[in-house]
Design a protein around this motif. Structure first.
Motif, mmCIF file in Angstrom:
data_model
loop_
_atom_site.group_PDB
_atom_site.id
_atom_site.type_symbol
_atom_site.label_atom_id
_atom_site.label_comp_id
_atom_site.label_asym_id
_atom_site.label_seq_id
_atom_site.Cartn_x
_atom_site.Cartn_y
_atom_site.Cartn_z
ATOM 1 N N LEU A 294 3.230 -12.748 -7.156
ATOM 2 C CA LEU A 294 2.866 -12.735 -8.579
ATOM 3 C C LEU A 294 1.559 -11.981 -8.805
ATOM 4 C CD1 LEU A 294 3.838 -16.377 -9.600
ATOM 5 C CD2 LEU A 294 4.994 -14.268 -10.264
ATOM 6 N N ARG A 295 0.601 -12.184 -7.920
ATOM 7 C CA ARG A 295 -0.661 -11.444 -8.046
ATOM 8 C C ARG A 295 -0.437 -9.956 -7.856
ATOM 9 N NH1 ARG A 295 -4.043 -13.352 -3.605
ATOM 10 N NH2 ARG A 295 -5.593 -11.893 -4.456
ATOM 11 N N ALA A 296 0.413 -9.606 -6.889
ATOM 12 C CA ALA A 296 0.705 -8.188 -6.645
ATOM 13 C C ALA A 296 1.447 -7.560 -7.823
ATOM 14 C CB ALA A 296 1.523 -8.035 -5.370
ATOM 15 N N MET A 297 2.266 -8.355 -8.491
ATOM 16 C CA MET A 297 3.002 -7.836 -9.647
ATOM 17 C C MET A 297 2.066 -7.467 -10.795
ATOM 18 S SD MET A 297 6.408 -10.275 -9.557
ATOM 19 C CE MET A 297 7.262 -9.510 -10.929
ATOM 20 N N HIS A 298 0.893 -8.069 -10.844
ATOM 21 C CA HIS A 298 -0.092 -7.689 -11.848
ATOM 22 C C HIS A 298 -0.657 -6.298 -11.563
ATOM 23 C CE1 HIS A 298 -0.137 -11.337 -14.193
ATOM 24 N NE2 HIS A 298 -0.333 -12.079 -13.115
ATOM 25 N N ILE A 299 -0.600 -5.899 -10.291
ATOM 26 C CA ILE A 299 -1.032 -4.546 -9.930
ATOM 27 C C ILE A 299 0.077 -3.551 -10.262
ATOM 28 C CG2 ILE A 299 -1.707 -3.036 -8.013
ATOM 29 C CD1 ILE A 299 -2.859 -5.531 -6.624
ATOM 30 N N HIS A 300 1.300 -3.842 -9.794
ATOM 31 C CA HIS A 300 2.452 -2.982 -10.084
ATOM 32 C C HIS A 300 3.715 -3.783 -9.783
ATOM 33 C CE1 HIS A 300 5.307 0.394 -9.886
ATOM 34 N NE2 HIS A 300 4.398 1.099 -10.571
ATOM 35 N N GLN A 301 4.499 -4.094 -10.811
ATOM 36 C CA GLN A 301 5.651 -4.986 -10.653
ATOM 37 C C GLN A 301 6.669 -4.463 -9.649
ATOM 38 O OE1 GLN A 301 8.472 -5.280 -13.947
ATOM 39 N NE2 GLN A 301 8.634 -7.500 -13.617
ATOM 40 N N THR A 302 7.069 -3.208 -9.822
ATOM 41 C CA THR A 302 8.110 -2.658 -8.946
ATOM 42 C C THR A 302 7.648 -2.586 -7.504
ATOM 43 O OG1 THR A 302 9.118 -1.381 -10.734
ATOM 44 C CG2 THR A 302 9.550 -0.631 -8.490
ATOM 45 N N ALA A 303 6.429 -2.116 -7.281
ATOM 46 C CA ALA A 303 5.907 -2.017 -5.916
ATOM 47 C C ALA A 303 5.831 -3.391 -5.252
ATOM 48 C CB ALA A 303 4.537 -1.358 -5.926
ATOM 49 N N ALA A 304 5.465 -4.411 -6.024
ATOM 50 C CA ALA A 304 5.368 -5.764 -5.475
ATOM 51 C C ALA A 304 6.734 -6.280 -5.029
ATOM 52 C CB ALA A 304 4.750 -6.700 -6.508
ATOM 53 N N PRO B 286 20.533 -1.446 -9.937
ATOM 54 C CA PRO B 286 20.017 -0.604 -11.017
ATOM 55 C C PRO B 286 18.502 -0.417 -10.992
ATOM 56 C CG PRO B 286 21.540 -2.261 -11.874
ATOM 57 C CD PRO B 286 21.268 -2.608 -10.448
ATOM 58 N N SER B 287 17.776 -1.405 -10.494
ATOM 59 C CA SER B 287 16.320 -1.354 -10.448
ATOM 60 C C SER B 287 15.811 -2.400 -9.467
ATOM 61 C CB SER B 287 15.730 -1.630 -11.841
ATOM 62 O OG SER B 287 16.013 -2.966 -12.229
ATOM 63 N N ALA B 288 14.521 -2.328 -9.163
ATOM 64 C CA ALA B 288 13.913 -3.346 -8.297
ATOM 65 C C ALA B 288 13.976 -4.712 -8.964
ATOM 66 C CB ALA B 288 12.472 -2.967 -7.982
ATOM 67 N N VAL B 289 13.758 -4.741 -10.268
ATOM 68 C CA VAL B 289 13.823 -6.006 -11.007
ATOM 69 C C VAL B 289 15.227 -6.589 -10.939
ATOM 70 C CG1 VAL B 289 13.643 -7.069 -13.292
ATOM 71 C CG2 VAL B 289 11.909 -5.427 -12.538
ATOM 72 N N ALA B 290 16.251 -5.744 -11.081
ATOM 73 C CA ALA B 290 17.642 -6.214 -10.991
ATOM 74 C C ALA B 290 17.935 -6.770 -9.605
ATOM 75 C CB ALA B 290 18.602 -5.076 -11.324
ATOM 76 N N ARG C 258 0.838 -1.200 0.000
ATOM 77 C CA ARG C 258 0.000 0.000 0.000
ATOM 78 C C ARG C 258 0.873 1.249 0.000
ATOM 79 N NH1 ARG C 258 -2.687 3.843 3.028
ATOM 80 N NH2 ARG C 258 -4.920 4.095 2.531
ATOM 81 N N ARG C 259 1.875 1.248 0.847
ATOM 82 C CA ARG C 259 2.777 2.403 0.935
ATOM 83 C C ARG C 259 3.518 2.636 -0.369
ATOM 84 N NH1 ARG C 259 7.912 1.807 4.679
ATOM 85 N NH2 ARG C 259 8.764 1.019 2.718
ATOM 86 N N GLN C 260 3.995 1.535 -0.987
ATOM 87 C CA GLN C 260 4.769 1.677 -2.217
ATOM 88 C C GLN C 260 3.889 2.108 -3.390
ATOM 89 O OE1 GLN C 260 7.603 1.736 -0.207
ATOM 90 N NE2 GLN C 260 8.340 1.511 -2.314
ATOM 91 N N LEU C 261 2.652 1.705 -3.428
ATOM 92 C CA LEU C 261 1.741 2.188 -4.467
ATOM 93 C C LEU C 261 1.591 3.703 -4.362
ATOM 94 C CD1 LEU C 261 -1.060 -0.545 -4.525
ATOM 95 C CD2 LEU C 261 0.662 -0.101 -6.287
ATOM 96 N N ILE C 262 1.435 4.194 -3.154
ATOM 97 C CA ILE C 262 1.360 5.643 -2.942
ATOM 98 C C ILE C 262 2.655 6.304 -3.401
ATOM 99 C CG2 ILE C 262 1.180 7.454 -1.196
ATOM 100 C CD1 ILE C 262 -0.615 5.509 0.406
ATOM 101 N N HIS C 263 3.789 5.667 -3.070
ATOM 102 C CA HIS C 263 5.094 6.188 -3.488
ATOM 103 C C HIS C 263 5.181 6.323 -5.008
ATOM 104 C CE1 HIS C 263 9.461 6.692 -3.691
ATOM 105 N NE2 HIS C 263 9.498 5.683 -4.553
ATOM 106 N N HIS C 264 4.578 5.374 -5.714
ATOM 107 C CA HIS C 264 4.593 5.396 -7.177
ATOM 108 C C HIS C 264 3.387 6.160 -7.752
ATOM 109 C CE1 HIS C 264 8.066 2.784 -7.620
ATOM 110 N NE2 HIS C 264 7.541 1.955 -6.736
ATOM 111 N N GLU C 265 2.737 6.939 -6.883
ATOM 112 C CA GLU C 265 1.629 7.820 -7.275
ATOM 113 C C GLU C 265 0.441 7.040 -7.848
ATOM 114 O OE1 GLU C 265 3.361 10.754 -9.849
ATOM 115 O OE2 GLU C 265 4.309 11.818 -8.182
ATOM 116 N N ILE C 266 0.161 5.923 -7.217
ATOM 117 C CA ILE C 266 -0.989 5.092 -7.595
ATOM 118 C C ILE C 266 -1.947 5.057 -6.406
ATOM 119 C CG2 ILE C 266 -1.748 2.766 -8.218
ATOM 120 C CD1 ILE C 266 1.025 2.393 -9.522
#
Length: 271
Positions: A164-174, A196-200, A125-133
């Protein structure tokens, strides 16, 4: 299963029989004493595993298979970490013994070989807000994935289904909302730890336990106060910073101090 010096019973007897099978000259008496610990250390040395004298899952697996899991942490990894951080090797070994989860990867089942994680819905929830969602619609539809309260855990390998379900909402936030690997480093630290990134970061956590240790080393290096506490062996200060204000409830500082003394004594004898 975890067996160590002082344990007794049929599991210790089975361990001793396995040690005899691979050539260790010990008595099968069901008591894990100094003789059994020395035999465990010899096996760990042979296989390049962490030499802690504890018969944990990775040591037992190496005994059964005749070779270690290629993803497993090695003693040389801890040596290099201690050298990089300029701290006692025994201190790094103590932290690995007390603060790690024992395994950084799942063994067996459909998630075999995937990193251990724990997905935190309140962080999502916090990270979605961080990503302006706006998190509200997602919280209404998926309260087990997005929530203002911790919880919703299903534990073990099944946490990957939540991720995996959360990544469908927002990959980086998940990714940022999960703790990863041996030392359960939260994904939202990726930038602070110079990935370099959350994915990395997530890909690195899938590599092996040495890569997960590297994340821990970066975490220590990035926090000067935590780094100083480890250097001066101030276990109370270290535990309070690493585990949070509830560290006393689980005696983390006492466990770290005891583990350090044991490893320091063993390393001194081996020198």
């Amino acid at each position: 299963m975890l067996l160590r010096n002082g344990d007794t019973g049929y599991r210790v007897e089975a361990l001793q029989r396995n040690l005899m099978r691979v050539g260790q000259d010990i008595e099968v008496d069901g008591w894990f004493g100094d003789e059994t610990e020395r035999a465990i250390r010899a096996v760990q040395l042979t296989h390049g595993l962490v030499i802690d004298g504890i018969a944990g899952p990775k040591t037992l697996e190496a005994l059964q298979r005749g070779k270690p899991n290629p993803l497993a942490l090695r003693q040389i990894d801890l040596v290099l970490a201690a050298e990089f951080l300029k701290v006692d090797l025994a201190a790094v070994m103590a932290v690995n013994e007390v603060e790690s989860r024992g395994r950084g990867f799942h063994v067996g089942g459909p998630r075999h070989g995937e990193p251990v994680i724990l997905f935190e819905r309140h962080i999502m929830r916090r990270q979605l807000i961080h990503h302006e969602i706006n998190p509200v619609p997602h919280q209404q539809q998926h309260p087990d994935l997005v929530n203002d309260k911790p919880g919703g855990y299903i534990g073990g390998p099944r946490e990957h289904s939540r991720l995996l379900r959360a990544m469908h909402i927002h990959q980086t936030a998940a990714i940022e909302s999960s703790s990863w690997g041996l030392f359960q480093i939260m994904g939202f630290h990726w930038q602070h730890l110079d990935y370099p990134s959350a994915v990395a970061f997530a890909e690195a956590m899938k590599q092996d336990e040495a890569a997960q240790l590297d994340a821990f080393v970066r975490f220590i290096e990035a926090d000067p106060a935590l780094h100083r506490a480890l250097r001066r062996l101030d276990w109370r200060d270290f535990a309070s910073r690493y585990n949070g204000p509830a560290f006393e409830k689980n005696d983390y500082d006492t466990k770290l101090a005891a583990a350090y003394r044991r490893h320091a004594g063993t390393l001194e004898l081996a020198a």
